[in-house]
Design a protein around this motif. Structure first.
Motif, PDB file in Angstrom:
ATOM      1  N   PRO A  20       0.942  -1.317   0.041  1.00 21.47           N
ATOM      2  CA  PRO A  20       0.031  -0.103  -0.014  1.00 21.47           C
ATOM      3  C   PRO A  20       0.851   1.321  -0.263  1.00 21.47           C
ATOM      4  O   PRO A  20       1.828   1.147   0.503  1.00 21.47           O
ATOM      5  CB  PRO A  20      -0.893  -0.209   1.232  1.00 21.47           C
ATOM      6  CG  PRO A  20       0.001  -0.975   2.322  1.00 21.47           C
ATOM      7  CD  PRO A  20       0.926  -1.894   1.179  1.00 21.47           C
ATOM      8  N   LEU A  21       0.216   2.367  -0.607  1.00 21.89           N
ATOM      9  CA  LEU A  21       1.166   3.557  -0.684  1.00 21.89           C
ATOM     10  C   LEU A  21       0.039   4.503  -0.674  1.00 21.89           C
ATOM     11  O   LEU A  21      -0.988   4.524  -1.601  1.00 21.89           O
ATOM     12  CB  LEU A  21       1.706   3.706  -2.082  1.00 21.89           C
ATOM     13  CG  LEU A  21       2.682   4.737  -2.299  1.00 21.89           C
ATOM     14  CD1 LEU A  21       3.607   4.793  -1.259  1.00 21.89           C
ATOM     15  CD2 LEU A  21       3.499   4.670  -3.708  1.00 21.89           C
ATOM     16  N   THR A  22       0.279   5.823  -0.110  1.00 19.50           N
ATOM     17  CA  THR A  22      -0.631   6.837  -0.170  1.00 19.50           C
ATOM     18  C   THR A  22      -0.398   7.872  -1.270  1.00 19.50           C
ATOM     19  O   THR A  22       0.902   7.651  -1.584  1.00 19.50           O
ATOM     20  CB  THR A  22      -0.823   7.629   0.893  1.00 19.50           C
ATOM     21  OG1 THR A  22       0.638   8.398   1.267  1.00 19.50           O
ATOM     22  CG2 THR A  22      -1.190   6.865   2.449  1.00 19.50           C
ATOM     23  N   LEU A  23      -1.106   8.708  -1.794  1.00 21.16           N
ATOM     24  CA  LEU A  23      -0.974   9.734  -2.754  1.00 21.16           C
ATOM     25  C   LEU A  23       0.129  10.505  -2.205  1.00 21.16           C
ATOM     26  O   LEU A  23       1.012  10.785  -2.986  1.00 21.16           O
ATOM     27  CB  LEU A  23      -2.112  10.296  -3.444  1.00 21.16           C
ATOM     28  CG  LEU A  23      -1.946  11.312  -4.290  1.00 21.16           C
ATOM     29  CD1 LEU A  23      -1.306  10.906  -5.617  1.00 21.16           C
ATOM     30  CD2 LEU A  23      -3.389  12.066  -4.871  1.00 21.16           C
ATOM     31  N   HIS A  24       0.115  10.971  -0.813  1.00 23.81           N
ATOM     32  CA  HIS A  24       1.067  11.852  -0.350  1.00 23.81           C
ATOM     33  C   HIS A  24       2.497  11.268  -0.531  1.00 23.81           C
ATOM     34  O   HIS A  24       3.562  11.780  -0.905  1.00 23.81           O
ATOM     35  CB  HIS A  24       0.707  12.254   0.988  1.00 23.81           C
ATOM     36  CG  HIS A  24       1.627  13.270   1.760  1.00 23.81           C
ATOM     37  ND1 HIS A  24       2.852  12.898   2.297  1.00 23.81           N
ATOM     38  CD2 HIS A  24       1.679  14.601   1.485  1.00 23.81           C
ATOM     39  CE1 HIS A  24       3.314  13.834   2.779  1.00 23.81           C
ATOM     40  NE2 HIS A  24       2.703  14.901   2.409  1.00 23.81           N
ATOM     41  N   LEU A  33       6.692  18.398  -4.241  1.00 23.25           N
ATOM     42  CA  LEU A  33       6.155  18.753  -3.014  1.00 23.25           C
ATOM     43  C   LEU A  33       4.554  18.644  -2.968  1.00 23.25           C
ATOM     44  O   LEU A  33       3.981  19.295  -3.828  1.00 23.25           O
ATOM     45  CB  LEU A  33       6.457  20.254  -2.718  1.00 23.25           C
ATOM     46  CG  LEU A  33       8.119  20.611  -2.619  1.00 23.25           C
ATOM     47  CD1 LEU A  33       8.176  22.179  -2.561  1.00 23.25           C
ATOM     48  CD2 LEU A  33       8.405  20.098  -1.364  1.00 23.25           C
ATOM     49  N   PRO A  34       3.901  17.882  -2.227  1.00 24.72           N
ATOM     50  CA  PRO A  34       2.431  17.707  -2.287  1.00 24.72           C
ATOM     51  C   PRO A  34       1.674  18.964  -2.348  1.00 24.72           C
ATOM     52  O   PRO A  34       0.614  19.115  -3.179  1.00 24.72           O
ATOM     53  CB  PRO A  34       2.040  16.777  -1.115  1.00 24.72           C
ATOM     54  CG  PRO A  34       3.262  16.136  -0.727  1.00 24.72           C
ATOM     55  CD  PRO A  34       4.241  17.096  -1.384  1.00 24.72           C
ATOM     56  N   ARG A  35       1.887  20.202  -1.693  1.00 18.16           N
ATOM     57  CA  ARG A  35       1.090  21.170  -1.587  1.00 18.16           C
ATOM     58  C   ARG A  35       1.285  22.313  -2.911  1.00 18.16           C
ATOM     59  O   ARG A  35       0.824  23.270  -3.189  1.00 18.16           O
ATOM     60  CB  ARG A  35       1.454  21.919  -0.396  1.00 18.16           C
ATOM     61  CG  ARG A  35       1.099  21.557   0.909  1.00 18.16           C
ATOM     62  CD  ARG A  35      -0.398  21.764   1.065  1.00 18.16           C
ATOM     63  NE  ARG A  35      -0.702  20.967   2.362  1.00 18.16           N
ATOM     64  CZ  ARG A  35      -2.322  20.827   2.783  1.00 18.16           C
ATOM     65  NH1 ARG A  35      -2.968  21.348   1.560  1.00 18.16           N
ATOM     66  NH2 ARG A  35      -2.447  20.240   3.671  1.00 18.16           N
ATOM     67  N   GLU A  52      -3.212  12.356   1.638  1.00 20.08           N
ATOM     68  CA  GLU A  52      -2.676  11.537   2.968  1.00 20.08           C
ATOM     69  C   GLU A  52      -3.537  10.333   3.136  1.00 20.08           C
ATOM     70  O   GLU A  52      -3.472   9.416   3.487  1.00 20.08           O
ATOM     71  CB  GLU A  52      -2.534  12.410   4.073  1.00 20.08           C
ATOM     72  CG  GLU A  52      -1.505  13.419   4.298  1.00 20.08           C
ATOM     73  CD  GLU A  52      -0.237  13.144   5.149  1.00 20.08           C
ATOM     74  OE1 GLU A  52      -0.251  11.878   5.463  1.00 20.08           O
ATOM     75  OE2 GLU A  52       0.350  13.878   5.113  1.00 20.08           O
ATOM     76  N   LYS A  53      -4.814  10.714   2.884  1.00 22.88           N
ATOM     77  CA  LYS A  53      -5.946   9.826   2.954  1.00 22.88           C
ATOM     78  C   LYS A  53      -6.055   8.776   1.807  1.00 22.88           C
ATOM     79  O   LYS A  53      -6.833   7.625   1.948  1.00 22.88           O
ATOM     80  CB  LYS A  53      -7.277  10.198   3.414  1.00 22.88           C
ATOM     81  CG  LYS A  53      -7.178  11.034   4.908  1.00 22.88           C
ATOM     82  CD  LYS A  53      -8.529  11.973   5.148  1.00 22.88           C
ATOM     83  CE  LYS A  53      -8.325  13.134   4.341  1.00 22.88           C
ATOM     84  NZ  LYS A  53      -9.688  13.889   4.685  1.00 22.88           N
ATOM     85  N   CYS A  54      -5.721   9.174   0.551  1.00 23.82           N
ATOM     86  CA  CYS A  54      -5.813   8.352  -0.611  1.00 23.82           C
ATOM     87  C   CYS A  54      -4.748   7.186  -1.002  1.00 23.82           C
ATOM     88  O   CYS A  54      -3.745   7.754  -1.202  1.00 23.82           O
ATOM     89  CB  CYS A  54      -5.742   9.522  -1.908  1.00 23.82           C
ATOM     90  SG  CYS A  54      -6.247   8.724  -3.398  1.00 23.82           S
ATOM     91  N   GLU A  55      -5.254   6.018  -0.574  1.00 23.10           N
ATOM     92  CA  GLU A  55      -4.662   4.969  -0.837  1.00 23.10           C
ATOM     93  C   GLU A  55      -4.520   4.536  -2.559  1.00 23.10           C
ATOM     94  O   GLU A  55      -5.746   4.456  -3.112  1.00 23.10           O
ATOM     95  CB  GLU A  55      -5.264   3.702  -0.216  1.00 23.10           C
ATOM     96  CG  GLU A  55      -5.230   3.834   1.166  1.00 23.10           C
ATOM     97  CD  GLU A  55      -3.538   3.453   1.791  1.00 23.10           C
ATOM     98  OE1 GLU A  55      -2.909   2.445   0.837  1.00 23.10           O
ATOM     99  OE2 GLU A  55      -3.067   3.897   2.973  1.00 23.10           O
ATOM    100  N   LEU A  56      -3.399   4.419  -3.055  1.00 24.06           N
ATOM    101  CA  LEU A  56      -3.355   4.223  -4.400  1.00 24.06           C
ATOM    102  C   LEU A  56      -3.614   2.549  -4.656  1.00 24.06           C
ATOM    103  O   LEU A  56      -3.271   1.785  -3.735  1.00 24.06           O
ATOM    104  CB  LEU A  56      -1.761   4.749  -5.043  1.00 24.06           C
ATOM    105  CG  LEU A  56      -1.640   5.982  -4.885  1.00 24.06           C
ATOM    106  CD1 LEU A  56      -0.194   6.203  -5.557  1.00 24.06           C
ATOM    107  CD2 LEU A  56      -2.614   6.953  -6.069  1.00 24.06           C
ATOM    108  N   LYS A  57      -3.946   2.373  -5.911  1.00 22.57           N
ATOM    109  CA  LYS A  57      -4.506   1.023  -6.444  1.00 22.57           C
ATOM    110  C   LYS A  57      -3.601   0.587  -7.628  1.00 22.57           C
ATOM    111  O   LYS A  57      -3.415   1.374  -8.250  1.00 22.57           O
ATOM    112  CB  LYS A  57      -5.835   0.899  -6.477  1.00 22.57           C
ATOM    113  CG  LYS A  57      -6.706   1.091  -5.025  1.00 22.57           C
ATOM    114  CD  LYS A  57      -8.203   0.732  -5.020  1.00 22.57           C
ATOM    115  CE  LYS A  57      -9.053   1.889  -5.589  1.00 22.57           C
ATOM    116  NZ  LYS A  57      -9.026   3.261  -5.122  1.00 22.57           N
ATOM    117  N   SER A  58      -3.345  -0.517  -7.801  1.00 21.69           N
ATOM    118  CA  SER A  58      -2.838  -0.819  -8.854  1.00 21.69           C
ATOM    119  C   SER A  58      -3.462  -0.697 -10.249  1.00 21.69           C
ATOM    120  O   SER A  58      -4.896  -0.739 -10.021  1.00 21.69           O
ATOM    121  CB  SER A  58      -2.650  -2.504  -8.999  1.00 21.69           C
ATOM    122  OG  SER A  58      -1.855  -2.896 -10.203  1.00 21.69           O
ATOM    123  N   GLY A  59      -3.133   0.052 -11.291  1.00 20.91           N
ATOM    124  CA  GLY A  59      -3.716   0.525 -12.434  1.00 20.91           C
ATOM    125  C   GLY A  59      -4.237   1.938 -12.421  1.00 20.91           C
ATOM    126  O   GLY A  59      -5.146   2.357 -13.307  1.00 20.91           O
TER     127      GLY A  59
END
Length: 71
Positions: A20-24, A33-35, A52-59
């Motif tokens: 798992p990996l967040t977008l941040h 720089l995320p901001r 920070e809350k958005c978990e990336l998904k494969s694809g």
């Protein structure tokens, strides 16, 4: 959750990531720089407060635009 190697697409380029990996975390890992960016993830615009809350998904597919200030 087990870390697995997957890929996402950013600005048309396929990038291998460990989920798992967040977008941040993804942005920081890419040296951004995320901001200072605007993100469209799978066709939906996200605000920096969501990174920070958005978990990336494969694809996942995203467009990243750097914000440039000037006069």
């Amino acid at each position: 959750m087990t870390n697995t190697g997957q890929s996402i697409t950013a600005n048309g380029k396929t990038i291998d990531v460990q989920l798992p990996l967040t977008l941040h975390a993804f942005l920081v890992n890419q040296g951004m720089l995320p901001r200072s960016v605007v993100i469209e993830l799978n066709g939906e615009a996200l605000s920096p407060s969501e990174f920070e809350k958005c978990e990336l998904k494969s694809g996942d597919s995203m467009e990243i635009v750097n914000i440039v200030a000037g006069g």
